[in-house]
Design an enzyme around this catalytic site. Structure first.
Site, PDB file in Angstrom:
ATOM      1  N   LYS A   1       0.871  -1.341   0.240  1.00  0.00           N
ATOM      2  CA  LYS A   1      -0.181   0.109  -0.135  1.00  0.00           C
ATOM      3  C   LYS A   1       0.590   1.232  -0.313  1.00  0.00           C
ATOM      4  O   LYS A   1       0.329   2.565  -0.590  1.00  0.00           O
ATOM      5  CB  LYS A   1      -0.846  -0.078   1.310  1.00  0.00           C
ATOM      6  CG  LYS A   1      -1.653  -1.381   1.114  1.00  0.00           C
ATOM      7  CD  LYS A   1      -2.930  -1.198   2.401  1.00  0.00           C
ATOM      8  CE  LYS A   1      -4.029  -1.734   2.305  1.00  0.00           C
ATOM      9  NZ  LYS A   1      -4.833  -2.082   3.693  1.00  0.00           N
TER      10      LYS A   1
ATOM     11  N   ARG B   1       1.529   4.624  -2.795  1.00  0.00           N
ATOM     12  CA  ARG B   1       1.979   5.749  -1.856  1.00  0.00           C
ATOM     13  C   ARG B   1       2.211   6.618  -2.702  1.00  0.00           C
ATOM     14  O   ARG B   1       2.687   7.807  -3.452  1.00  0.00           O
ATOM     15  CB  ARG B   1       1.694   5.908  -1.020  1.00  0.00           C
ATOM     16  CG  ARG B   1      -0.111   5.096   0.029  1.00  0.00           C
ATOM     17  CD  ARG B   1       0.240   6.451   1.468  1.00  0.00           C
ATOM     18  NE  ARG B   1      -0.965   6.010   2.199  1.00  0.00           N
ATOM     19  CZ  ARG B   1      -0.586   7.027   2.731  1.00  0.00           C
ATOM     20  NH1 ARG B   1      -0.039   7.084   3.978  1.00  0.00           N
ATOM     21  NH2 ARG B   1      -2.585   6.359   4.134  1.00  0.00           N
TER      22      ARG B   1
END
Length: 220
Positions: free
Chosen positions: A40, A44
């Site tokens: 994740k 980003r």
């Protein structure tokens, strides 16, 4: 992945990654979560490097996860006789109902106050420690539970001895209720915003209300 994100840069007014949960940049379980949060965080970094407008939604736990069992691994319903408490039971975690997460997310989509920021959800009435959750549950069922406290060392041993992916539930519990990954940091000082402060008009289900539905089904 980078080329795909770049290709969509001019098509998206604001990108909201479907990472709903804990902030991958704040968790303290790196190296033991099988890359769950690292993947994740990688997305980003790509989004930020490409200059894509975005908002990260950090809603912590959904109410449908762990709370129906009062954070008892492997159980689907809350205990009525004995309860396991991980760590000292004083570290606070956060639960938010899925439909409420959706309402806050919709409100954030066109809000310039959330542009290129992480929006955290820590609704008043939804931030409790395991000791507090047990006390609330005991008051609702009118009964004291036998309590088994599991030390940090024993939790880590259980995680190591439980095969993947069955141990992920314990890893999430360790992260939230031992390391404090949902609440150990100050939102404003790290450049984030808090959803219930931005949108005080939005109603949401509290933990007390959610546990009422469980006690109605449990207490004869």
């Amino acid at each position: 992945m980078g080329s795909n994100v770049s290709h969509r840069r001019n098509l998206a007014m604001k990108f909201i990654p479907s990472e709903f949960g804990l902030d991958p940049d704040k968790v303290q379980v790196s190296g033991m979560d099988y890359g769950f949060y690292a993947r994740k965080a990688e997305i980003r970094r790509i989004v930020e490097a490409e200059g894509i407008p975005h908002t990260y939604i950090c809603c912590n736990f959904f109410m449908s996860y762990l709370l129906p069992s009062l954070v008892q691994p492997g159980m689907k319903t809350p205990p009525t006789d004995r309860v396991t408490i991980f760590g000292d039971g004083n570290v606070k975690g956060v639960f938010v109902k899925e439909v409420d997460v959706a309402a806050f997310t919709i409100s954030a989509v066109d809000d310039p106050r959330t542009l290129n920021k992480a929006m955290y959800l820590r609704p008043p009435g939804n931030v409790y420690s395991l000791n507090e959750l047990v006390q609330i549950w005991e008051s609702k069922i009118g009964k004291q539970l036998d309590k088994l406290y599991v030390s940090q060392e024993d939790i880590l041993t259980r995680i190591k001895e439980t095969p993947y992916p069955q141990n992920m539930e314990l890893i999430f519990i360790y992260s939230a209720f031992v390391k404090g990954d949902q609440t150990y940091f100050d939102i404003e000082s790290c450049g984030g915003v808090e959803g219930t402060e931005l949108y005080p008009h939005l109603c949401y289900t509290t933990i007390q209300q959610f546990l009422d539905t469980l006690s109605d089904a449990t207490v004869p």
